[in-house]
Design an enzyme around this catalytic site. Structure first.
Site, PDB file in Angstrom:
ATOM      1  N   HIS A  64      61.738-113.714 -32.295  1.00  0.00           N
ATOM      2  CA  HIS A  64      61.375-112.303 -32.388  1.00  0.00           C
ATOM      3  C   HIS A  64      61.772-111.605 -31.088  1.00  0.00           C
ATOM      4  O   HIS A  64      61.392-112.025 -29.988  1.00  0.00           O
ATOM      5  CB  HIS A  64      59.883-112.144 -32.665  1.00  0.00           C
ATOM      6  CG  HIS A  64      59.501-112.590 -34.039  1.00  0.00           C
ATOM      7  ND1 HIS A  64      58.280-113.165 -34.335  1.00  0.00           N
ATOM      8  CD2 HIS A  64      60.195-112.563 -35.211  1.00  0.00           C
ATOM      9  CE1 HIS A  64      58.239-113.456 -35.636  1.00  0.00           C
ATOM     10  NE2 HIS A  64      59.387-113.091 -36.173  1.00  0.00           N
ATOM     11  N   GLU A  77      59.655-110.640 -27.805  1.00  0.00           N
ATOM     12  CA  GLU A  77      58.791-111.673 -27.236  1.00  0.00           C
ATOM     13  C   GLU A  77      59.505-112.356 -26.068  1.00  0.00           C
ATOM     14  O   GLU A  77      59.791-113.554 -26.067  1.00  0.00           O
ATOM     15  CB  GLU A  77      58.360-112.629 -28.344  1.00  0.00           C
ATOM     16  CG  GLU A  77      57.546-111.890 -29.400  1.00  0.00           C
ATOM     17  CD  GLU A  77      57.221-112.701 -30.655  1.00  0.00           C
ATOM     18  OE1 GLU A  77      57.441-113.928 -30.650  1.00  0.00           O
ATOM     19  OE2 GLU A  77      56.745-112.102 -31.643  1.00  0.00           O
ATOM     20  N   HIS A 108      56.307-118.224 -29.456  1.00  0.00           N
ATOM     21  CA  HIS A 108      56.149-116.810 -29.803  1.00  0.00           C
ATOM     22  C   HIS A 108      55.104-116.186 -28.883  1.00  0.00           C
ATOM     23  O   HIS A 108      54.459-116.864 -28.092  1.00  0.00           O
ATOM     24  CB  HIS A 108      55.701-116.657 -31.264  1.00  0.00           C
ATOM     25  CG  HIS A 108      56.759-116.991 -32.256  1.00  0.00           C
ATOM     26  ND1 HIS A 108      57.502-116.033 -32.911  1.00  0.00           N
ATOM     27  CD2 HIS A 108      57.219-118.185 -32.715  1.00  0.00           C
ATOM     28  CE1 HIS A 108      58.367-116.607 -33.721  1.00  0.00           C
ATOM     29  NE2 HIS A 108      58.214-117.917 -33.623  1.00  0.00           N
ATOM     30  N   GLU A 131      51.742-119.447 -29.899  1.00  0.00           N
ATOM     31  CA  GLU A 131      51.630-118.018 -29.608  1.00  0.00           C
ATOM     32  C   GLU A 131      51.092-117.910 -28.189  1.00  0.00           C
ATOM     33  O   GLU A 131      49.953-118.283 -27.918  1.00  0.00           O
ATOM     34  CB  GLU A 131      50.698-117.332 -30.602  1.00  0.00           C
ATOM     35  CG  GLU A 131      51.201-117.309 -32.035  1.00  0.00           C
ATOM     36  CD  GLU A 131      52.232-116.226 -32.296  1.00  0.00           C
ATOM     37  OE1 GLU A 131      52.513-115.445 -31.366  1.00  0.00           O
ATOM     38  OE2 GLU A 131      52.748-116.166 -33.425  1.00  0.00           O
TER      39      GLU A 131
END
EC number: 3.4.17.-
Length: 422
Positions: A181, A184, A310, A383
Site C-alpha cells: 500500500h 505506508e 503494513h 500492522e
C-alpha cells in the site's frame, strides 16, 4: 485514502486551498464546485466488531485503524449516513482535506520527495541507492536483483542475503515484503532496517550470523513503487493507497486465492479496496506471485515463512482473511494452532495484538491467504506503528520514530527466521 485519481486531485487542491483560505473560511467553502458533495471525512466509530467493520467496508467506506473496539473510518457523507442507518454511531473528527493539510504543513518538499521534516524516509531512488550500498559493502552475503516491473515501468528490487549469496543452497528461505500500500512508507524503512541489520551485523552479532549462515533471506522494500512515488510526487503527502493502473488497484486484494469471493474487496474501480478486473491483473502482484512461484525447487517451496508489513494498528495477523472460521478447508486445527502460537510469541516481543486476519474485518484476495493456500508458507501481516492516531496521520509518522519502530520488530523477525527451519 482517496477513491480515484480525480478525487486525489480534488482533495489535494482542497488541502492547498485550506492553507491559502482567509481565516474563518473552510476548505469546503473554497473547494472546486461539486467537491463538497462527495467530500470525505474521518470518523470515530465505537463499539465495533469484525462483522460491523466488514459492513463498513462493504459500503465503500474504509477502516483506517482499530484500537480495542473503536474503529477510525474514512467515508463520504453519503456512506456515513448509510452506516448510521445501520445503527452505527459515527463521530466526525475532520475532513480528509483538512487532515492532509494539517499533516503536510505550509511548506512543500522537493518534487518526488518527502515533506520537510521527514527526510529520514527513503524515496524510490534513495531506496535503490541504499540497497546498492549494502551490496557494495557486503558483496559476499548480499545481492540485488528485480522481481519485475511496476505498471509505470519501475523495477521492483529484491535483496538476497545469505552466506553463499550467489548459490541457490538447500536452506529454508524467508521473505520480508513491504509497501504493498503506497502511503505506508514506514514499511519500506522496516525492510531496509532488516537488510542493514542482517548485513552490517553479520560479523559480530551471533543471532544475525546464525540466520545468514543457515537461511536465505529475501527482502522486497517496495512492492508498489509507483504508488509510493505518486504519494509524495508534489513534495506533500496525498494519502494514496493503490497502484497507478487506471484508477488504481489495491494490490492486497488482487491475489488469486478466493479473489472476490466473500465481500472482502470491492468491484468498484473508484474504491480504495478495488480488487482489479481479475486476479493478478496488477503487474506488481503478478511479479511477486511469479517470484514466489519461482522458489519452488524440485517440487518443494523453499520460502517457508513471510512477513508482509503494513501500517497501522500494531497487529500481528495470520490467515485466513476470507473467513472468520479458524479451522476450515485448507486450515487444520494443528495448522491454526501453529499460526497462533508463533503469532503470539512474536507479538510478545513487540507489544502488538495477535489475531486471525478476519478478526479485523473480512478480506479476500490478500497475500496471506494465497501464500498459505498455494504454498503452505507460514505467512503473517504486521500492522506497524502507531496503534491509533485517529486519522490519516497514522500513515505518516514523523521520521524520528523510524529507528525505534523498526528495531521494535527485531526479535519478532528472529522468531520467524527460527520457525522457518522447524
Amino acid at each position: 485514502m482517496l477513491k480515484s485519481r480525480r478525487k486525489a486531485v480534488t482533495v489535494a487542491a482542497a488541502a492547498c486551498l485550506a492553507l491559502l483560505a482567509p481565516a474563518g473560511v473552510s476548505a469546503a467553502q473554497q473547494a472546486p464546485p461539486g467537491a463538497a458533495s462527495d467530500e470525505e471525512a474521518i470518523y470515530t466509530v465505537p463499539h465495533t466488531d469484525s462483522g460491523s467493520r466488514t459492513e463498513i467496508h462493504r459500503t465503500g467506506a474504509e477502516v483506517l485503524a482499530v484500537s480495542g473496539d473503536t474503529a477510525t473510518v474514512q467515508a463520504t457523507r453519503a456512506q456515513a449516513e448509510q452506516l448510521r442507518a445501520k445503527g452505527l454511531r459515527l463521530d466526525e473528527r475532520t475532513t480528509v482535506a483538512e487532515a492532509l493539510a494539517k499533516r503536510n504543513g505550509a511548506t512543500k518538499g522537493s518534487a518526488r520527495d518527502f515533506p520537510p521534516g521527514d527526510a529520514q524516509y527513503h524515496n524510490y531512488d534513495e531506496m535503490n541507492a541504499e540497497l546498492d550500498g549494502i551490496v557494495k559493502n557486503h558483496p559476499d552475503i548480499a545481492a540485488k536483483s528485480s522481481i519485475g516491473k511496476s505498471f509505470e515501468g519501475r523495477d521492483i528490487p529484491v535483496l538476497k542475503i545469505s552466506r553463499n549469496v550467489q548459490q541457490d543452497e538447500n536452506e529454508p528461505e524467508v521473505l520480508f515484503d513491504c509497501n504493498q500500500h503506497a502511503r505506508e512508507h514506514l514499511t519500506t524503512e522496516m525492510c531496509l532496517h532488516i537488510a542493514k541489520r542482517f548485513t552490517d551485523g553479520y560479523p559480530n552479532d551471533p543471532t544475525v550470523k546464525d540466520a545468514v549462515d543457515h537461511r536465505e533471506i529475501w527482502i522486497i522494500p517496495s512492492v508498489n513503487p509507483d504508488g509510493s512515488s505518486y504519494d509524495i510526487e508534489t513534495g506533500q503527502y496525498r494519502g494514496w493507497r493503490k497502484n497507478r493502473q487506471d484508477t488504481g488497484t489495491d494490490l492486497n486484494r488482487n491475489w488469486g486465492y478466493k479473489w472476490g469471493c466473500c465481500g472482502g474487496a470491492s468491484n468498484d474501480p473508484n474504491a480504495e479496496d478495488y480488487r482489479g478486473p481479475g486476479a493478478f491483473s496488477a503487474p506488481e502482484t503478478s511479479a511477486l506471485r511469479d517470484f514466489i512461484n519461482s522458489r519452488v525447487v524440485g517440487g518443494k517451496q523453499q520460502i517457508k515463512a513471510n512477513i508482509d508489513f503494513h501500517t497501522y494498528s500494531e497487529l500481528v495477523l495470520w490467515p485466513f482473511g476470507w473467513t472468520q472460521d479458524p479451522v476450515t478447508d485448507g486450515m487444520s486445527q494443528a495448522e491454526h494452532d501453529r499460526f497462533e502460537r508463533v503469532g503470539k510469541e512474536m507479538a510478545g516481543t513487540n507489544g502488538y495484538t495477535p489475531e486471525q486476519s478476519s478478526a479485523l474485518y473480512v478480506t479476500d484476495g490478500d497475500i496471506l491467504d494465497w501464500e498459505w493456500a498455494q504454498h503452505k508458507i507460514l505467512a503473517y501481516t504486521f500492522e506497524m506503528y502507531p496503534k491509533d492516531s485517529g486519522g490519516l496521520d497514522g500513515f505518516y509518522p514523523p521520521g524520528n520514530v523510524i529507528d525505534r519502530e523498526t528495531a521494535r520488530n527485531d526479535k519478532a523477525v528472529d522468531i520467524l527466521l527460527r520457525e522457518a527451519g522447524a
